[in-house]
Enzyme design. Structure first.
Site, PDB file in Angstrom:
ATOM      1  N   HIS A  47     -14.792   0.881  -0.499  1.00  0.00           N
ATOM      2  CA  HIS A  47     -13.653   0.019  -0.150  1.00  0.00           C
ATOM      3  C   HIS A  47     -12.529   0.802   0.520  1.00  0.00           C
ATOM      4  CE1 HIS A  47     -14.946  -3.258  -3.288  1.00  0.00           C
ATOM      5  NE2 HIS A  47     -15.672  -3.271  -2.185  1.00  0.00           N
ATOM      6  N   ARG A  90       1.581   1.935  -3.607  1.00  0.00           N
ATOM      7  CA  ARG A  90       0.418   2.471  -4.336  1.00  0.00           C
ATOM      8  C   ARG A  90       0.086   3.885  -3.859  1.00  0.00           C
ATOM      9  NH1 ARG A  90      -3.988  -1.998  -3.705  1.00  0.00           N
ATOM     10  NH2 ARG A  90      -5.203  -0.661  -5.073  1.00  0.00           N
ATOM     11  N   GLU A 112     -15.212  -3.640 -21.993  1.00  0.00           N
ATOM     12  CA  GLU A 112     -15.709  -4.865 -22.649  1.00  0.00           C
ATOM     13  C   GLU A 112     -16.872  -5.392 -21.808  1.00  0.00           C
ATOM     14  OE1 GLU A 112     -12.094  -7.016 -22.306  1.00  0.00           O
ATOM     15  OE2 GLU A 112     -12.373  -7.362 -20.165  1.00  0.00           O
ATOM     16  N   TYR A 119       0.822  -1.217   0.000  1.00  0.00           N
ATOM     17  CA  TYR A 119       0.000   0.000   0.000  1.00  0.00           C
ATOM     18  C   TYR A 119       0.853   1.263   0.000  1.00  0.00           C
ATOM     19  CZ  TYR A 119      -4.154  -2.814   0.196  1.00  0.00           C
ATOM     20  OH  TYR A 119      -5.145  -3.704  -0.139  1.00  0.00           O
TER      21      TYR A 119
HETATM   22  C1  BJW Z   1     -11.996  -0.324 -18.400  1.00  0.00           C
HETATM   23  C2  BJW Z   1     -10.875   0.320 -18.870  1.00  0.00           C
HETATM   24  C3  BJW Z   1     -11.095   1.555 -19.458  1.00  0.00           C
HETATM   25  C4  BJW Z   1     -10.195  -1.513 -18.072  1.00  0.00           C
HETATM   26  N1  BJW Z   1     -12.321   2.028 -19.537  1.00  0.00           N
HETATM   27  N2  BJW Z   1     -13.218   0.176 -18.505  1.00  0.00           N
HETATM   28  C5  BJW Z   1     -21.299 -13.617  -2.482  1.00  0.00           C
HETATM   29  C6  BJW Z   1     -22.061 -12.592  -1.939  1.00  0.00           C
HETATM   30  C7  BJW Z   1     -21.490 -11.634  -1.094  1.00  0.00           C
HETATM   31  C8  BJW Z   1     -20.133 -11.680  -0.786  1.00  0.00           C
HETATM   32  C9  BJW Z   1     -19.376 -12.710  -1.326  1.00  0.00           C
HETATM   33  C10 BJW Z   1     -19.939 -13.660  -2.150  1.00  0.00           C
HETATM   34  N3  BJW Z   1     -18.984 -14.523  -2.509  1.00  0.00           N
HETATM   35  C11 BJW Z   1     -17.824 -14.110  -1.921  1.00  0.00           C
HETATM   36  C12 BJW Z   1     -18.025 -13.014  -1.218  1.00  0.00           C
HETATM   37  C13 BJW Z   1     -16.995 -12.268  -0.446  1.00  0.00           C
HETATM   38  C14 BJW Z   1     -16.129 -11.302  -1.213  1.00  0.00           C
HETATM   39  C15 BJW Z   1     -16.233 -11.469  -2.712  1.00  0.00           C
HETATM   40  O1  BJW Z   1     -16.969 -10.802  -3.404  1.00  0.00           O
HETATM   41  N4  BJW Z   1     -15.439 -12.336  -3.301  1.00  0.00           N
HETATM   42  C16 BJW Z   1     -15.472 -12.548  -4.752  1.00  0.00           C
HETATM   43  C17 BJW Z   1     -14.063 -12.710  -5.266  1.00  0.00           C
HETATM   44  C18 BJW Z   1     -16.423 -13.667  -5.077  1.00  0.00           C
HETATM   45  N5  BJW Z   1     -16.480  -9.959  -0.845  1.00  0.00           N
HETATM   46  C19 BJW Z   1     -16.049  -9.409   0.286  1.00  0.00           C
HETATM   47  O2  BJW Z   1     -15.342 -10.029   1.076  1.00  0.00           O
HETATM   48  C20 BJW Z   1     -16.480  -8.010   0.581  1.00  0.00           C
HETATM   49  N6  BJW Z   1     -17.101  -7.956   1.860  1.00  0.00           N
HETATM   50  C21 BJW Z   1     -18.283  -8.567   2.105  1.00  0.00           C
HETATM   51  O3  BJW Z   1     -18.849  -9.224   1.250  1.00  0.00           O
HETATM   52  O4  BJW Z   1     -18.785  -8.359   3.375  1.00  0.00           O
HETATM   53  C22 BJW Z   1     -20.034  -9.017   3.716  1.00  0.00           C
HETATM   54  C23 BJW Z   1     -21.224  -8.351   3.090  1.00  0.00           C
HETATM   55  C24 BJW Z   1     -22.151  -9.078   2.358  1.00  0.00           C
HETATM   56  C25 BJW Z   1     -23.294  -8.480   1.795  1.00  0.00           C
HETATM   57  C26 BJW Z   1     -23.502  -7.140   1.990  1.00  0.00           C
HETATM   58  C27 BJW Z   1     -22.576  -6.405   2.714  1.00  0.00           C
HETATM   59  C28 BJW Z   1     -21.447  -7.005   3.238  1.00  0.00           C
HETATM   60  C29 BJW Z   1     -15.280  -7.061   0.626  1.00  0.00           C
HETATM   61  C30 BJW Z   1     -14.639  -6.933  -0.712  1.00  0.00           C
HETATM   62  C31 BJW Z   1     -13.385  -6.072  -0.601  1.00  0.00           C
HETATM   63  C32 BJW Z   1     -12.668  -5.948  -1.938  1.00  0.00           C
HETATM   64  N7  BJW Z   1     -11.421  -5.316  -1.735  1.00  0.00           N
HETATM   65  C33 BJW Z   1     -10.589  -4.991  -2.896  1.00  0.00           C
HETATM   66  C34 BJW Z   1      -9.249  -4.472  -2.372  1.00  0.00           C
HETATM   67  C35 BJW Z   1      -9.451  -3.088  -1.749  1.00  0.00           C
HETATM   68  C36 BJW Z   1      -8.187  -2.373  -1.484  1.00  0.00           C
HETATM   69  C37 BJW Z   1      -7.248  -2.292  -2.662  1.00  0.00           C
HETATM   70  O5  BJW Z   1      -7.545  -1.620  -3.669  1.00  0.00           O
HETATM   71  O6  BJW Z   1      -6.199  -2.910  -2.551  1.00  0.00           O
HETATM   72  O7  BJW Z   1     -11.239  -3.993  -3.703  1.00  0.00           O
HETATM   73  S1  BJW Z   1     -10.385  -6.357  -4.037  1.00  0.00           S
HETATM   74  C38 BJW Z   1     -10.412  -5.372  -5.498  1.00  0.00           C
HETATM   75  O8  BJW Z   1     -11.570  -5.743  -6.290  1.00  0.00           O
HETATM   76  C39 BJW Z   1     -10.647  -3.925  -5.025  1.00  0.00           C
HETATM   77  C40 BJW Z   1     -11.648  -3.457  -6.031  1.00  0.00           C
HETATM   78  O9  BJW Z   1     -12.367  -2.346  -5.514  1.00  0.00           O
HETATM   79  C41 BJW Z   1     -12.506  -4.666  -6.272  1.00  0.00           C
HETATM   80  C42 BJW Z   1     -13.295  -4.630  -7.550  1.00  0.00           C
HETATM   81  O10 BJW Z   1     -12.443  -4.618  -8.664  1.00  0.00           O
HETATM   82  P1  BJW Z   1     -12.856  -3.797  -9.969  1.00  0.00           P
HETATM   83  O11 BJW Z   1     -12.879  -2.361  -9.656  1.00  0.00           O
HETATM   84  O12 BJW Z   1     -14.080  -4.365 -10.559  1.00  0.00           O
HETATM   85  O13 BJW Z   1     -11.566  -4.050 -10.901  1.00  0.00           O
HETATM   86  P2  BJW Z   1     -11.324  -5.220 -11.975  1.00  0.00           P
HETATM   87  O14 BJW Z   1      -9.884  -5.204 -12.302  1.00  0.00           O
HETATM   88  O15 BJW Z   1     -11.904  -6.491 -11.522  1.00  0.00           O
HETATM   89  O16 BJW Z   1     -12.176  -4.753 -13.253  1.00  0.00           O
HETATM   90  C43 BJW Z   1     -11.814  -3.608 -14.004  1.00  0.00           C
HETATM   91  C44 BJW Z   1     -12.774  -3.485 -15.188  1.00  0.00           C
HETATM   92  O17 BJW Z   1     -12.470  -2.291 -15.880  1.00  0.00           O
HETATM   93  C45 BJW Z   1     -12.638  -4.635 -16.214  1.00  0.00           C
HETATM   94  O18 BJW Z   1     -13.949  -5.132 -16.539  1.00  0.00           O
HETATM   95  C46 BJW Z   1     -12.012  -3.977 -17.444  1.00  0.00           C
HETATM   96  O19 BJW Z   1     -12.498  -4.492 -18.678  1.00  0.00           O
HETATM   97  C47 BJW Z   1     -12.462  -2.547 -17.267  1.00  0.00           C
HETATM   98  N8  BJW Z   1     -11.556  -1.585 -17.860  1.00  0.00           N
HETATM   99  N9  BJW Z   1      -9.763  -0.532 -18.627  1.00  0.00           N
HETATM  100  C48 BJW Z   1     -13.350   1.272 -19.049  1.00  0.00           C
HETATM  101  N10 BJW Z   1     -10.037   2.240 -19.964  1.00  0.00           N
END
Ligand code: BJW
Length: 241
Positions: free
Chosen positions: A115, A65, A210, A62
């Site tokens: 987040h 970053r 995409e 971190y």
């Molecule tokens: C472009 C582009 C351009 C490129 N123009 N576009 C089922 C239900 C509920 C929860 C879960 C579940 N199954 C599992 C879980 C738990 C888990 C989870 O979701 N896991 C999955 C992997 C399945 N979730 C959690 O643990 C969360 N907490 C939680 O659920 O608590 C309980 C709860 C339940 C219900 C309600 C409330 C609470 C916490 C999640 C924390 C995520 N943390 C991170 C790290 C944060 C710090 C850091 O930055 O280091 O957050 S992980 C990482 O992923 C980061 C991001 O915010 C997050 C999302 O990523 P994002 O932004 O979508 O990025 P990418 O790379 O995936 O996508 C980028 C997109 O941009 C792509 O599509 C490209 O095509 C596009 N792109 N260039 C336009 N120029």
């Protein structure tokens, strides 16, 4: 579930952004081919367990970053959303999954960092959340309780509860337009917001480079780089009389 007929002129907008909106500012995404998770194991740097095992590694990840924030600038997509907030005459809530500060630097104020924020710290001893623009380490001292070794980045890791979910849920239950920008739709609860918006009978639009994992959940999809598609969509919204 089918799609509702979109309101001709929306009155209550919720916007979700992800890493893709900052990609053209030079910020790495997570799940693209050369994304962050292709270089680092998320279990080591983005879980409470990883931090407990190796806090120095997580702090370094971190710190690096956080230092990068100084060299990046908001792009046309961030500025377009700030313009929408200024010129739209209904209610608007911008929810970002990003921990960078590009939305606020572009001028957005009605903003939730669900987040957390890279430039903030969290004291696990007294729960203070405070600005933390520089490096952080096991030697960092909490400005409130004075304890040393209890500061961590104020970011939400896997298994932790995202911030301000009550406010986000309330806005989703009441919105008539939901836009999802630059997110792959892999991470919950954010990936499920589109379903909440559909239950509210909102028009749902994906703007992404995409088709995302959740493309079929949206009534409308516009694919292309955020710096092109977001300003175009904002112009369309603001010119709807
Ligand atoms: C472009 C582009 C351009 C490129 N123009 N576009 C089922 C239900 C509920 C929860 C879960 C579940 N199954 C599992 C879980 C738990 C888990 C989870 O979701 N896991 C999955 C992997 C399945 N979730 C959690 O643990 C969360 N907490 C939680 O659920 O608590 C309980 C709860 C339940 C219900 C309600 C409330 C609470 C916490 C999640 C924390 C995520 N943390 C991170 C790290 C944060 C710090 C850091 O930055 O280091 O957050 S992980 C990482 O992923 C980061 C991001 O915010 C997050 C999302 O990523 P994002 O932004 O979508 O990025 P990418 O790379 O995936 O996508 C980028 C997109 O941009 C792509 O599509 C490209 O095509 C596009 N792109 N260039 C336009 N120029």
């Amino acid at each position: 579930m089918g799609y509702c007929v979109p309101a001709r002129k929306p009155k209550r907008i919720v916007i979700l952004t992800g890493a893709g909106i900052s990609a053209e500012s030079g910020v790495d995404t997570f799940r693209d081919k050369d994304g962050i998770w292709s270089k680092v194991d998320f279990r080591e740097v983005a879980t409470p367990e990883g931090f407990a095992r190796n806090p120095a590694k997580v702090q370094d990840f971190y710190n690096m970053r956080r230092r990068g924030l100084a060299g990046i600038q908001p792009n046309a997509a961030h500025f377009a959303l700030a313009r929408l907030e200024r010129e739209f005459d209904g209610s608007l809530l911008l929810v970002t999954q990003n921990i960078d500060n590009l939305h606020e630097r572009a001028g957005s104020a009605k903003l939730i960092h669900m987040h957390g924020e890279l430039a903030r710290g969290l004291c696990t001893a007294c729960e203070l959340r405070c600005d933390w623009p520089g490096d952080m380490s096991a030697a960092s001292q909490c400005p409130k309780c004075g304890s040393v070794g209890h500061l961590r980045p104020d970011v939400v890791w896997f298994g932790e509860m995202p911030y301000q979910m009550d406010r986000i849920d309330a806005a989703l239950r009441d919105c008539d337009l939901f836009m999802s920008i630059g997110t792959s739709g892999n991470v919950y609860p954010a990936a499920g917001f589109v379903e909440d918006a559909r239950l509210a009978c909102a028009h749902t639009v994906e703007l992404n480079l995409e088709p995302s994992e959740g493309r079929n959940r949206f009534a409308e999809a516009i694919h292309g780089p955020a710096t092109r598609v977001v300003p175009g969509f904002v112009e369309r919204l603001l010119s709807t009389g």
